[in-house]
Design a protein around this motif. Structure first.
Motif, PDB file in Angstrom:
ATOM      1  N   ARG A  40      37.121  37.842  30.205  1.00 32.29           N
ATOM      2  CA  ARG A  40      37.169  38.909  29.211  1.00 32.29           C
ATOM      3  C   ARG A  40      38.534  39.000  28.533  1.00 32.29           C
ATOM      4  NH1 ARG A  40      33.782  43.746  32.305  1.00 32.29           N
ATOM      5  NH2 ARG A  40      31.830  42.546  32.486  1.00 32.29           N
ATOM      6  N   LEU A  41      39.557  38.643  29.280  1.00 33.43           N
ATOM      7  CA  LEU A  41      40.910  38.702  28.722  1.00 33.43           C
ATOM      8  C   LEU A  41      41.338  37.381  28.100  1.00 33.43           C
ATOM      9  CD1 LEU A  41      42.585  40.700  31.641  1.00 33.43           C
ATOM     10  CD2 LEU A  41      42.062  41.577  29.359  1.00 33.43           C
ATOM     11  N   GLY A  42      40.436  36.415  28.098  1.00 33.00           N
ATOM     12  CA  GLY A  42      40.765  35.114  27.530  1.00 33.00           C
ATOM     13  C   GLY A  42      41.783  34.358  28.352  1.00 33.00           C
ATOM     14  N   ALA A  43      41.775  34.597  29.670  1.00 30.23           N
ATOM     15  CA  ALA A  43      42.766  33.967  30.545  1.00 30.23           C
ATOM     16  C   ALA A  43      42.137  32.933  31.458  1.00 30.23           C
ATOM     17  CB  ALA A  43      43.476  35.034  31.377  1.00 30.23           C
ATOM     18  N   GLY A  44      40.960  32.443  31.094  1.00 32.41           N
ATOM     19  CA  GLY A  44      40.253  31.517  31.963  1.00 32.41           C
ATOM     20  C   GLY A  44      41.016  30.234  32.214  1.00 32.41           C
ATOM     21  N   GLY A  45      41.871  29.826  31.272  1.00 32.22           N
ATOM     22  CA  GLY A  45      42.597  28.578  31.446  1.00 32.22           C
ATOM     23  C   GLY A  45      43.927  28.725  32.167  1.00 32.22           C
ATOM     24  N   ASP A  46      44.334  29.946  32.436  1.00 32.53           N
ATOM     25  CA  ASP A  46      45.619  30.156  33.114  1.00 32.53           C
ATOM     26  C   ASP A  46      45.527  29.747  34.578  1.00 32.53           C
ATOM     27  OD1 ASP A  46      47.589  31.991  31.285  1.00 32.53           O
ATOM     28  OD2 ASP A  46      45.488  32.309  30.798  1.00 32.53           O
ATOM     29  N   ALA A  47      46.652  29.297  35.122  1.00 29.97           N
ATOM     30  CA  ALA A  47      46.685  28.848  36.513  1.00 29.97           C
ATOM     31  C   ALA A  47      46.298  29.987  37.454  1.00 29.97           C
ATOM     32  CB  ALA A  47      48.084  28.336  36.856  1.00 29.97           C
ATOM     33  N   GLN A  48      45.328  29.731  38.326  1.00 31.90           N
ATOM     34  CA  GLN A  48      44.846  30.790  39.192  1.00 31.90           C
ATOM     35  C   GLN A  48      45.870  31.212  40.227  1.00 31.90           C
ATOM     36  OE1 GLN A  48      40.942  30.163  40.797  1.00 31.90           O
ATOM     37  NE2 GLN A  48      40.020  29.707  38.812  1.00 31.90           N
ATOM     38  N   GLN A  49      46.856  30.371  40.501  1.00 34.10           N
ATOM     39  CA  GLN A  49      47.889  30.788  41.455  1.00 34.10           C
ATOM     40  C   GLN A  49      48.733  31.938  40.902  1.00 34.10           C
ATOM     41  OE1 GLN A  49      47.658  27.684  40.159  1.00 34.10           O
ATOM     42  NE2 GLN A  49      49.661  26.857  39.568  1.00 34.10           N
TER      43      GLN A  49
END
Length: 208
Positions: A40-49
Motif C-alpha cells: 500500500r505504501l509502494g515499498a514492496g521493493g525495499d529491503a525487508q531487513q
C-alpha cells in the motif's frame, strides 16, 4: 531528504499501517500485515531487513487499540477471555494454557483463542472432539525454541460456544518450556485457567 531519513520515515509509516491493518482488518500474522502495508505504501521493493520488527508493531497496535477502540476493545477482549476460560474448563483433561493476543491484550474480535494442550497423543484430543460431535480442521503450527530448528506441531481449528479456537497440541512434558514468541523471540507467555480467572477478576471495571 537523506537516505537514512527516508528509511526512518518509511519504517515508521510501515509500523503505523501494519498496526492499523491488524486492528481494523483482522489480520493476525505480523508478516502478512507488513507485506500488505508495504504494498500500500509502494515499498514492496525495499529491503525487508529495514522493515520494522514485530515488537515495534505490537507496541503501536496496543496504542492504537487504546486510542481508537477504547471501551469497544476492552469489551471484546473481555468476551474473548471469558470464552477462553469456558473452553479451558471444557478441555481441562488436556491441561490447557492460554497463549497469544487474547492473553497479551492485543486481540480483536477477529482473533481466535489460542490454547496449548499437553497430551500423550494428538488422537486423544481428536477422539474427545468426535465424542462431543464437534467439527474441526487439522492444520500445522511451526514453532521455534531459541536457536533450535523449527518444529511443526499438530493444530486443530474449531468453534466452541461462539468462539474460534486454535488448539496447538504438545507432548505431555512440553509444559516446562515455552516456544519463542513471534513478537520478541522470548519464551511465549502462557496462562493456566486459574491465572486467567484471576486476570478477569482484576480487570473488572470499577463501579462509577
Amino acid at each position: 531528504m537523506a537516505k537514512s531519513q527516508q528509511q526512518s520515515r518509511l519504517r515508521r509509516l510501515l509500523v503505523v499501517e501494519s498496526a492499523r491493518i491488524m486492528a481494523d482488518e483482522g489480520v493476525v500474522d505480523f508478516r502478512v500485515a507488513k507485506e500488505k502495508a508495504a504494498r500500500r505504501l509502494g515499498a514492496g521493493g525495499d529491503a525487508q531487513q529495514d522493515w520494522p520488527s514485530n515488537a515495534e508493531i505490537e507496541e503501536e497496535l496496543q496504542s492504537r487499540l487504546q486510542l481508537f477502540h477504547g471501551q469497544v476493545h476492552e469489551a471484546e477482549l473481555r468476551q474473548l477471555r471469558e470464552q477462553a476460560a469456558q473452553a479451558m474448563q471444557w478441555l481441562a483433561e488436556f491441561r490447557p494454557r492460554l497463549a497469544g493476543p487474547v492473553l497479551t491484550g492485543t486481540a480483536t474480535r477477529h482473533v481466535p483463542v489460542t490454547l496449548h494442550l499437553f497430551v500423550d497423543a494428538p488422537e486423544s484430543v481428536i477422539f474427545f472432539l468426535m465424542d462431543q460431535k464437534v467439527a474441526y480442521e487439522e492444520v500445522w503450527q511451526r514453532l521455534h525454541y531459541g536457536d533450535a530448528p523449527a518444529r511443526d506441531y499438530p493444530c486443530l481449528k474449531l468453534n466452541f460456544a461462539g468462539a474460534d479456537l486454535r488448539l496447538v497440541l504438545f507432548d505431555l512434558d512440553e509444559d516446562r518450556r515455552s516456544p519463542a514468541s513471534p513478537v520478541d523471540g522470548r519464551p511465549l507467555r502462557r496462562a493456566t485457567l486459574a491465572q486467567l480467572q484471576k486476570l478477569l477478576v482484576e480487570s473488572v471495571p470499577n463501579p462509577v
